[in-house]
Scaffold this active site. Structure first.
Site: not given
Ligand code: NAP
Length: 487
Positions: A157, A181-182, A234, A255, A289, A388
């Protein structure tokens, strides 16, 4: 419309100072969410590529750590300068792969550049301290050390801002890093790594691995050289990482997700707050987020606020973020659209009233579009309130008493951000003190800035990024006690 032009080098990983294909030649398509076109086929590494990058970072660590903070700062400041010079190009790439409107993408790239510059300076202030001893024959010191090799995992994002919050402080204090990166948005980080490389970063100090998330996580958790993992994503994945960190007691910064309340008191200017609320909500399609995702409006002004917010939401200009005047782009992928549609269906079935939007947009032939949506008659049983949402949906609720709204706002496992609109100093102070959130925006819908701590309470995370806290996250404290020779 032309999208980003990506060179051959800009489809590769960056490992040990070399632009690298995946060991087995695998690639992965990066798709433009506005029109579903393939922007580039990028290298897609596996465990062996991740291990290679970790070993390069481990090899580079002693010399980078030994360099002075002033020399490290020169590279980081040059990186910031190059990012600013190239911001128009990087921002087009960001919009093309992520979807957000170009002005938002440009602001993000400049924020990332500011983050590099701020940490370049702050790295010079990684102070220890001298502690007075109780025993006159002793002297005590606390000194700071870089933690070592860091692994960074970031979501799609904010593909420029989020990696910069890890890479800049880690490098500033002498750590080396492997960053992933994602899958959806690797191109922006590749172009940021070009800036690092062109700024003269020594080989191996920062490495970029694109590839399978689980293989990368396995490499980080199992390789003993990796001392710290900094993750943004997440809460679900964050919890998994906490469990996995136990085996080698890896340091973690997390985060995670949020569910921010935005609370409006009756003394606020309704039109101005509605404008701020709509900007805060629909920025990046609500895929933020810290996006406000529950709007508590005092009952005295609820009807005026609703009218203003609906009108402003209806008038938002939706389209390809590269076009002038666009305020809302596409969502990131079909899964996000389906999830948003599911949240709306759930709200409808439980009595929610849709005031505008409410479904996928039919204005475009291709791409992942959802109409900005305002819902009222919202209640706590709705998924919108318990999960969320990460979606362009504004749920409206009302309140009458300050203590009740604090209790409602805190009634969630999340604690990332909260917003309050009032000009009453007493109310503002009581809200800032009572709300369980790591970031409070008082009359400020966009609070993130490099010099201030950013992060969450409760299930929204562990630790803080940005600010002096964000530097400390990459430092170990070593206590030295000296016994003096007697006589
Ligand atoms: P996500 O599914 O948790 O993925 C985040 C990153 O982790 C991606 O690069 C993903 O790779 C990777 N990933 C997924 N499963 C993993 C695992 N089991 N082990 C290690 N890495 C793994 O989150 P998202 O849905 O893409 O992103 C949105 C979330 O991020 C929301 O919950 C948002 O609130 C949170 N966020 C938090 C902040 C903050 O500063 N607090 C800022 C921005 C976003 P892939 O590329 O393969 O999916």
């Amino acid at each position: 419309m032309s999208t980003a032009v990506v060179s051959d080098r800009q489809t590769r990983m960056y490992i040990d100072g070399n632009w690298s294909d995946a060991r087995d030649g695998r690639t992965h398509a990066v798709v433009n969410p506005a029109n579903e076109s393939v922007l580039a086929e990028v290298a897609f590494g596996d465990r062996a590529d991740a291990d290679r990058a970790i070993e390069a970072a481990a090899k580079a660590f002693p010399a980078w750590r030994a360099a002075s903070a002033y020399d490290r700062a020169k590279v980081l400041k040059k990186t910031a300068e190059l990012m600013r010079e190239r911001s128009a190009t990087i921002a087009r790439t960001l919009t093309s792969e992520q979807g957000k409107p170009l002005p938002e993408a440009t602001a993000e790239v400049l924020h990332a550049a500011d983050t590099f510059e701020w940490f370049a300076e702050e790295g010079k202030r990684a102070y220890g301290r001298i502690i007075p001893a109780a025993n006159v024959t002793k002297r005590h010191y606390a000194i700071k050390h870089p933690v070592g090799v860091v692994g960074s995992i970031t979501p799609w994002n904010f593909p420029a801002a989020l990696p910069s919050r890890k890479i800049a402080p880690a490098l500033a204090v002498g750590c080396t890093i492997v960053s992933r990166p994602a899958d959806q948005t690797p191109l922006t980080l590749i172009q940021m790594f070009e800036c690092l490389a062109d700024a003269g970063l020594p080989a191996g100090v920062a490495n970029l691995v694109i590839g399978d998330a689980l293989a990368f996580a396995d490499a980080l958790f199992e390789h003993p050289a990796v001392r710290k993992i900094s993750f943004t994503g997440s809460t679900r994945v964050g919890k998994e990482l906490i469990r996995r960190s136990a085996d080698q007691v890896k340091r973690l910064s997390l985060e995670l997700g949020g569910h921010a309340p935005l609370i409006v008191f009756p003394d606020a200017d309704v039109q101005q707050v509605a404008q701020a609320a709509v900007i805060g909500k629909f920025r990046n399609n609500g895929q933020v987020c810290i996006a406000p995702s529950r709007f508590y409006v005092h009952e005295k002004i609820a009807s005026d606020f609703t009218e203003a917010a609906v009108e402003l939401t209806r008038n938002l200009k939706i389209g390809n973020g590269l076009e002038a005047g666009i305020q809302v782009g596409p969502m990131i992928e079909p899964k996000a659209l389906e999830k948003t549609a599911g949240l709306i269906e759930d709200a409808r079935s439980k009595g929610g009233q849709i005031l505008t939007g409410g479904g996928k947009s039919s204005r475009f032939d291709k791409g992942y579009w959802f109409e900005p949506t305002v819902v009222r008659e919202v209640n706590g049983s709705m998924r919108l309130m318990t999960e969320e949402p990460f979606a362009p949906v504004m749920p409206l609720l009302d309140f009458s008493k300050l203590d009740d709204v604090i209790a409602a706002a805190n009634n969630t496992p999340y604690g990332l951000a909260a917003y309050v609109f009032t000009n009453d100093l007493t109310i503002a102070t009581r809200m800032a003190e009572g709300l369980e959130a790591g970031i409070i925006g008082l009359n400020d819908p966009v609070p993130a800035t490099p010099q201030c701590p950013f992060g969450g309470m409760k299930e929204s995370g562990l630790g803080r990024e940005l600010g002096i806290e964000g530097l400390d996250a990459y430092l170990e404290t070593k206590y030295v006690s000296v016994g003096l020779r007697q006589g």
